[in-house]
Design an enzyme around this catalytic site. Structure first.
Site, PDB file in Angstrom:
ATOM      1  N   ARG A  99      23.600  14.185 -63.216  1.00 54.92           N
ATOM      2  CA  ARG A  99      22.665  13.380 -62.225  1.00 54.92           C
ATOM      3  C   ARG A  99      23.228  13.378 -60.803  1.00 54.92           C
ATOM      4  O   ARG A  99      24.460  12.865 -60.802  1.00 54.92           O
ATOM      5  CB  ARG A  99      22.657  12.170 -62.886  1.00 54.92           C
ATOM      6  CG  ARG A  99      21.977  11.306 -61.986  1.00 54.92           C
ATOM      7  CD  ARG A  99      21.213   9.706 -62.723  1.00 54.92           C
ATOM      8  NE  ARG A  99      20.075  10.094 -63.416  1.00 54.92           N
ATOM      9  CZ  ARG A  99      19.459   9.075 -63.781  1.00 54.92           C
ATOM     10  NH1 ARG A  99      19.800   7.771 -63.714  1.00 54.92           N
ATOM     11  NH2 ARG A  99      18.508   9.431 -64.765  1.00 54.92           N
ATOM     12  N   HIS A 126      13.452  15.737 -62.608  1.00 59.26           N
ATOM     13  CA  HIS A 126      13.767  15.020 -63.882  1.00 59.26           C
ATOM     14  C   HIS A 126      13.122  15.669 -64.973  1.00 59.26           C
ATOM     15  O   HIS A 126      12.408  14.934 -65.436  1.00 59.26           O
ATOM     16  CB  HIS A 126      13.298  13.706 -63.689  1.00 59.26           C
ATOM     17  CG  HIS A 126      14.313  12.758 -64.384  1.00 59.26           C
ATOM     18  ND1 HIS A 126      15.334  13.013 -65.033  1.00 59.26           N
ATOM     19  CD2 HIS A 126      13.948  11.331 -64.498  1.00 59.26           C
ATOM     20  CE1 HIS A 126      15.681  11.908 -65.859  1.00 59.26           C
ATOM     21  NE2 HIS A 126      14.966  10.721 -65.455  1.00 59.26           N
ATOM     22  N   GLN A 129      13.228  13.893 -68.512  1.00 60.85           N
ATOM     23  CA  GLN A 129      12.212  12.794 -68.601  1.00 60.85           C
ATOM     24  C   GLN A 129      10.720  13.196 -69.007  1.00 60.85           C
ATOM     25  O   GLN A 129      10.321  12.805 -69.972  1.00 60.85           O
ATOM     26  CB  GLN A 129      12.145  11.854 -67.287  1.00 60.85           C
ATOM     27  CG  GLN A 129      11.081  10.890 -67.098  1.00 60.85           C
ATOM     28  CD  GLN A 129      11.555   9.735 -67.987  1.00 60.85           C
ATOM     29  OE1 GLN A 129      12.662   9.363 -67.999  1.00 60.85           O
ATOM     30  NE2 GLN A 129      10.753   9.309 -68.939  1.00 60.85           N
ATOM     31  N   ASP A 219       6.063   5.483 -60.923  1.00 57.39           N
ATOM     32  CA  ASP A 219       7.445   5.218 -60.873  1.00 57.39           C
ATOM     33  C   ASP A 219       7.635   4.467 -59.436  1.00 57.39           C
ATOM     34  O   ASP A 219       6.979   4.089 -58.598  1.00 57.39           O
ATOM     35  CB  ASP A 219       8.215   6.574 -60.707  1.00 57.39           C
ATOM     36  CG  ASP A 219       9.559   6.583 -60.772  1.00 57.39           C
ATOM     37  OD1 ASP A 219      10.197   5.681 -60.967  1.00 57.39           O
ATOM     38  OD2 ASP A 219      10.328   7.671 -60.296  1.00 57.39           O
ATOM     39  N   CYS A 259       8.906   5.934 -66.213  1.00 54.27           N
ATOM     40  CA  CYS A 259       9.844   6.116 -66.603  1.00 54.27           C
ATOM     41  C   CYS A 259      11.135   5.360 -66.848  1.00 54.27           C
ATOM     42  O   CYS A 259      12.049   5.422 -67.396  1.00 54.27           O
ATOM     43  CB  CYS A 259      10.596   7.544 -65.902  1.00 54.27           C
ATOM     44  SG  CYS A 259      10.712   6.928 -64.054  1.00 54.27           S
ATOM     45  N   ARG A 287      13.309   9.655 -75.326  1.00 53.13           N
ATOM     46  CA  ARG A 287      14.402  10.302 -74.634  1.00 53.13           C
ATOM     47  C   ARG A 287      15.448  10.824 -75.542  1.00 53.13           C
ATOM     48  O   ARG A 287      16.021  12.100 -75.480  1.00 53.13           O
ATOM     49  CB  ARG A 287      15.001   9.494 -73.439  1.00 53.13           C
ATOM     50  CG  ARG A 287      14.014   8.906 -72.421  1.00 53.13           C
ATOM     51  CD  ARG A 287      13.787  10.116 -71.531  1.00 53.13           C
ATOM     52  NE  ARG A 287      14.663  10.662 -70.877  1.00 53.13           N
ATOM     53  CZ  ARG A 287      15.445  10.596 -69.842  1.00 53.13           C
ATOM     54  NH1 ARG A 287      15.215   9.555 -69.223  1.00 53.13           N
ATOM     55  NH2 ARG A 287      16.754  11.294 -69.215  1.00 53.13           N
TER      56      ARG A 287
HETATM   57  N1   CP Z   1      14.331   7.020 -66.974  1.00 60.25           N
HETATM   58  C1   CP Z   1      15.394   7.402 -66.669  1.00 60.25           C
HETATM   59  O1   CP Z   1      16.032   8.459 -66.273  1.00 60.25           O
HETATM   60  O2   CP Z   1      16.287   6.086 -66.580  1.00 60.25           O
HETATM   61  P1   CP Z   1      17.770   6.054 -66.226  1.00 60.25           P
HETATM   62  O3   CP Z   1      17.796   6.118 -64.842  1.00 60.25           O
HETATM   63  O4   CP Z   1      18.066   4.460 -66.589  1.00 60.25           O
HETATM   64  O5   CP Z   1      18.575   7.137 -66.780  1.00 60.25           O
HETATM   65  N1  NVA Z   2      12.577   8.254 -59.183  1.00 63.02           N
HETATM   66  C1  NVA Z   2      13.558   7.520 -59.545  1.00 63.02           C
HETATM   67  C2  NVA Z   2      13.630   7.771 -61.296  1.00 63.02           C
HETATM   68  C3  NVA Z   2      14.739   7.105 -62.058  1.00 63.02           C
HETATM   69  C4  NVA Z   2      14.755   7.367 -63.419  1.00 63.02           C
HETATM   70  C5  NVA Z   2      14.844   7.708 -58.914  1.00 63.02           C
HETATM   71  O1  NVA Z   2      15.133   8.900 -58.690  1.00 63.02           O
HETATM   72  O2  NVA Z   2      15.558   6.695 -58.675  1.00 63.02           O
END
Ligand code: CP
Ligand code: NVA
Length: 299
Positions: A99, A126, A129, A219, A259, A287
């Site tokens: 990430r 993502h 997701q 989101d 999400c 997930r």
């Molecule tokens: N939806 C999602 O990716 O959650 P986290 O950021 O908690 O991993």
């Molecule tokens: N768009 C959000 C998604 C988190 C799962 C972010 O990038 O923070």
């Protein structure tokens, strides 16, 4: 296919295969208990996480393998060159899930590594997701033939991947964002160059977007890494909140997707998030099943 950095690397057949595998794993997890025995996955995080970390970590254990959590700041990645560090990491593990802030970091990792690299969220995409969200949609609607999806809010990483997933599977999607917060130009260009424009509508009108929608997805207005823009974004996104009034504009009483983490009372109201039509915990559960399918697919 070595890596999973974005859904556009997958063919529609790959996506259907992943959905099929995830459904099988979900129905009978015991059958898959030793599929990844002796395999190790490194989980490399530059940002925080609940669902992504836990679903990959538990997923690996449930497949008979191991996962090692690495905080970017407590490794020496920030001291050395990224390709050098990745070439060392791959000496100890069989795959990497990362990430990152910049999607470019994943591309550098992918080039440096001979083992699979999985995108666990970047500023641009993502994919894990959205693959699991497609599983949720399939479980609710059985197939995608008559489905219409709406996105209301920021044209962010989750939105970009949702567009790619929907257009790959010929699911019409209407995205409503404020001006200057549209989906990434590369995504729009990809849709055009792959003759999928008939499945994507982009507007600045949340009411129009939800009109025909079976699913309404939103989101956060402020993604991780954008904290400095919070004040400005709160003003710009005010009329993009998913609330009871917006849902009344739909002829179909849509299912609600997010999400998570959600900012209750900001991009979505409590009553909508907690309503019977909300799929948010169903999404969170899936997930795990999809992460396992992705791991088996890449291994
Ligand atoms: N939806 C999602 O990716 O959650 P986290 O950021 O908690 O991993
Ligand atoms: N768009 C959000 C998604 C988190 C799962 C972010 O990038 O923070």
């Amino acid at each position: 296919m070595k890596d999973l950095l974005t859904i556009s690397e997958l063919s529609p057949e790959d996506i259907y295969a992943l959905l099929d595998l995830a459904s099988k794993i979900k129905a009978d997890p015991d059958r898959f208990r030793s599929r990844l025995t002796n395999k190790t996955l490194a989980l490399l995080f530059q940002k925080t996480s609940t669902r992504t970390r836990l679903s990959f970590e538990s997923g690996m254990y449930q497949l008979g393998g191991r996962a090692i959590y690495l905080d970017w700041r407590t490794t020496n990645i920030h001291l050395g060159s990224l390709p050098d560090e990745i070439r060392c990491i791959e000496l100890y593990v069989d795959a990497i899930m990362a990430r990152v802030y910049e999607h470019k970091s994943l591309e550098i990792m992918s080039k440096a590594a001979s083992i699979p690299v999985i995108n666990g969220l970047s500023d641009k995409f993502h994919p894990c997701q959205i693959l699991s969200d497609l599983l949720t949609m399939k479980e609710i609607f059985q197939d995608f033939d008559t489905l219409n999806v709406a996105w209301v809010g920021d044209g962010n990483n989750v939105c970009n991947s949702l567009i790619l997933g929907c257009t790959q599977l010929k699911i019409p999607i209407h995205v409503a964002t404020p001006p200057r917060y549209e989906p990434h130009i590369d995504v729009i260009e990809w849709v055009k160059s792959h003759n999928k424009s008939q499945y994507l509508k982009i507007s600045q009108d949340p009411k129009l977007a939800v009109k025909e929608s079976d699913i309404l997805y939103t989101d956060t207005f402020v993604s991780m890494g954008q904290e400095d823009e919070t004040q400005e974004r709160m003003k710009i996104f005010q009329s993009f909140q998913v609330n009871h009034q917006l849902i009344k504009e739909s002829t179909k009483n849509p299912y609600i997707m997010h999400c998570l983490p959600a900012h209750r009372g900001v991009e979505i109201t409590d009553d909508v998030l907690d309503s019977k039509k909300s799929l948010v915990f169903h999404q969170a559960e899936n997930r795990l099943h999809m992460q396992k399918a992705i791991l088996l697919f890449l291994f």
